[in-house]
Design a protein around this motif. Structure first.
Motif, PDB file in Angstrom:
ATOM      1  N   GLU A  18       7.102  -2.776  44.030  1.00 51.91           N
ATOM      2  CA  GLU A  18       8.293  -2.574  44.978  1.00 51.91           C
ATOM      3  C   GLU A  18       9.617  -2.871  44.034  1.00 51.91           C
ATOM      4  OE1 GLU A  18       9.094  -5.473  47.669  1.00 51.91           O
ATOM      5  OE2 GLU A  18       8.658  -7.162  46.543  1.00 51.91           O
ATOM      6  N   GLN A  20      11.415   1.878  42.713  1.00 54.42           N
ATOM      7  CA  GLN A  20      10.267   1.115  42.180  1.00 54.42           C
ATOM      8  C   GLN A  20      10.585   0.769  40.896  1.00 54.42           C
ATOM      9  OE1 GLN A  20       6.689   2.738  44.851  1.00 54.42           O
ATOM     10  NE2 GLN A  20       7.508   4.269  43.539  1.00 54.42           N
ATOM     11  N   ASP A  35      11.596   5.502  44.650  1.00 50.18           N
ATOM     12  CA  ASP A  35      10.470   4.907  45.680  1.00 50.18           C
ATOM     13  C   ASP A  35       9.569   5.963  45.976  1.00 50.18           C
ATOM     14  OD1 ASP A  35      11.628   6.087  47.545  1.00 50.18           O
ATOM     15  OD2 ASP A  35      12.144   4.443  48.762  1.00 50.18           O
TER      16      ASP A  35
END
Length: 470
Positions: free
Chosen positions: A410, A416, A436
């Motif tokens: 995360e 990310q 992400d």
């Protein structure tokens, strides 16, 4: 296997348009009747080149000759019509015309085909796409032009620093291609679709796979030829190469009860471990071949009221104690009553399991049954002690290469992160910030770092993300 499903957004914010070229490549028109031609830098088929271009009506026009030479386009002129062909696509152009024919169908240009000082110019984006090529601009401003990219790729595996295997899943099985990482050119491997996954040997020269019958084949990447190395038809759910690429280890049987090995040179199969324990998985073998590690998962127990009929729907499965546990087995015939040692007893789920090269420990991503608890990287040693190496971020994927762990985690907001973790010291270093929507990272020591987004593969080439599949 991923712990997080990606959404549909570009990893690199690719802008598939050519009107917004960088200041270094943009040319201006000084008068309506005059054009200013400049040399513009593009990356064509993986190589940085200069192309003669100018800018008009929001479009970049490129020298037909320059681009065709770099892109591999064949040109032919007949009675004022220029025909360009590339990999099955044909484009017909006529000077001063806003109409071109793309594979026989007419298409309109914003700016007509032009001749400047005897050189023919055509709209860059339209021409590239008409020939089935790809045009992409990454976040750094680098413009990538490729003659033809392989599409619909489900996963890749690095062969060596220059090549990877790209796999397409089909209704009948799979198709595999050998792809050049620099040029993105590809060649289909001539094998049956109904095979197991390729397991590439550490030397990068070959790969092993099984067919539906359980027979083992080895494909040589130099000759592109496959050879059957075993006619044994027992089920082999996992194949693992020895560190010297000479022996293939595997689990044997429909329940993965036996650890066995195959000598591809002779076809000889011998048992390494047969302890009557079913449901082994995640097989790994140390570099010296002396330690075998794996997991065992016990099946759930059926719970039912003995007074109810068998066909009743009121049947439950008790999953307590079914979490995968890690085992290590020392391959030494001289040890009396030699048995595998159970290294873990924890109730967490264990994914992305990889053994250390020397077999001294096994690492994995620990996944809690509680959603609010982050997934972490854990190492368990052969003395049954364990330590948590990484807890900073929720871990989505973990890969081992060159003795280091690489984690997709995360990030912050729509990002990310990618971390490199040293298992010896526990030191973690952030390498990348990605969208992400990146669904996977592919890491092999000595090869470019690769990510998958929306089914497309991107490679880190000198700090720039090169689109390698479409």
């Amino acid at each position: 296997m991923l712990l997080k499903k990606a959404s549909i957004v570009s990893v690199l914010a690719l802008a598939v348009g050519v009107s917004a070229v960088g200041a270094a490549s943009a040319a201006t028109v000084t008068k309506a009747s005059a054009v200013q031609v400049t040399n513009s830098t593009y990356t064509v088929n993986g190589i940085a080149v200069n192309l003669a271009t100018f800018f008009e009506k929001g479009r970049t026009l490129v020298s037909l000759r320059d681009l065709s030479t770099k892109l591999g386009v064949k040109l032919q002129a007949t009675k004022g019509v220029i025909t360009a062909t590339l990999k099955g696509h044909t484009v017909e152009l006529t000077a001063n015309s806003t109409l071109i024919k793309v594979d026989g169908a007419e298409q309109k240009l914003t700016v007509p085909v032009k001749s400047v000082k005897g050189v023919t110019y055509v709209e860059l984006k339209t021409f590239v796409q008409a020939l089935g090529g790809q045009f992409a601009k990454d976040a750094s401003g680098t413009i990538w032009i490729d003659a033809d990219l392989l599409g619909n790729v489900d996963r890749i595996q690095w062969v060596d620093s220059a090549k990877f295997i790209a796999t397409q899943e089909t209704e009948t099985g799979r198709l595999d291609y050998l792809v050049d990482a620099q040029t993105a050119s590809y060649e289909q491997l001539r094998i049956l679709e109904e095979i197991s996954d390729f397991v590439i040997a550490p030397n990068g020269a070959k790969a092993a796979y099984t067919n539906n019958a359980g027979e083992v084949f080895v494909i040589d990447f130099a000759t592109k030829l496959s050879t059957k190395v075993s006619e044994d038809t027992s089920i082999k759910p996992e194949l693992v190469w020895s560190s010297d690429s000479s022996i293939i280890y595997f689990l044997q049987g429909d329940k993965g009860s036996v650890v066995a090995k195959l000598d591809p040179a002779t076809g000889t199969i011998s048992k390494v471990l047969e302890d009557k324990v079913d449901y082994k998985a995640n097989l790994d073998v140390s570099a010296d071949g002396k330690t075998v590690t794996y997991t065992v998962t016990k099946p759930g127990a059926v719970v039912a009221d003995a007074n109810l009929p068998v066909e009743s729907d009121d049947v439950a499965i008790d999953m307590k104690g079914t979490e995968p546990q890690i085992f290590a087995y020392t391959v030494d015939p001289s040890i009396k009553d030699n048995k595998p040692a159970q290294l873990s007893t924890t109730a967490d789920d264990k994914v992305f399991i990889h053994a250390a090269a020397d077999g001294s420990s096994v690492g994995y991503v620990s996944v809690s049954s509680e959603d609010e608890v982050k997934s972490t990287l854990v190492i368990v040693s052969n003395d049954k002690t364990s330590k948590t190496l990484f807890t900073e971020k929720d871990v989505y994927q973990a890969v081992v290469s060159g003795g280091k762990w690489y984690l997709l985690t995360e990030g912050n907001g729509s990002n990310q992160f990618v971390y490199e973790v040293d298992p010896a010291t526990g030191a973690a270093k952030q390498l990348y910030t990605l969208s992400d929507t990146v669904s996977e990272i592919i890491v092999k020591s000595g090869s470019p770092f690769a990510v998958v987004n929306e089914g497309r593969v991107f490679l880190d080439i000198n700090g720039q993300w090169k689109p390698t599949t479409k």
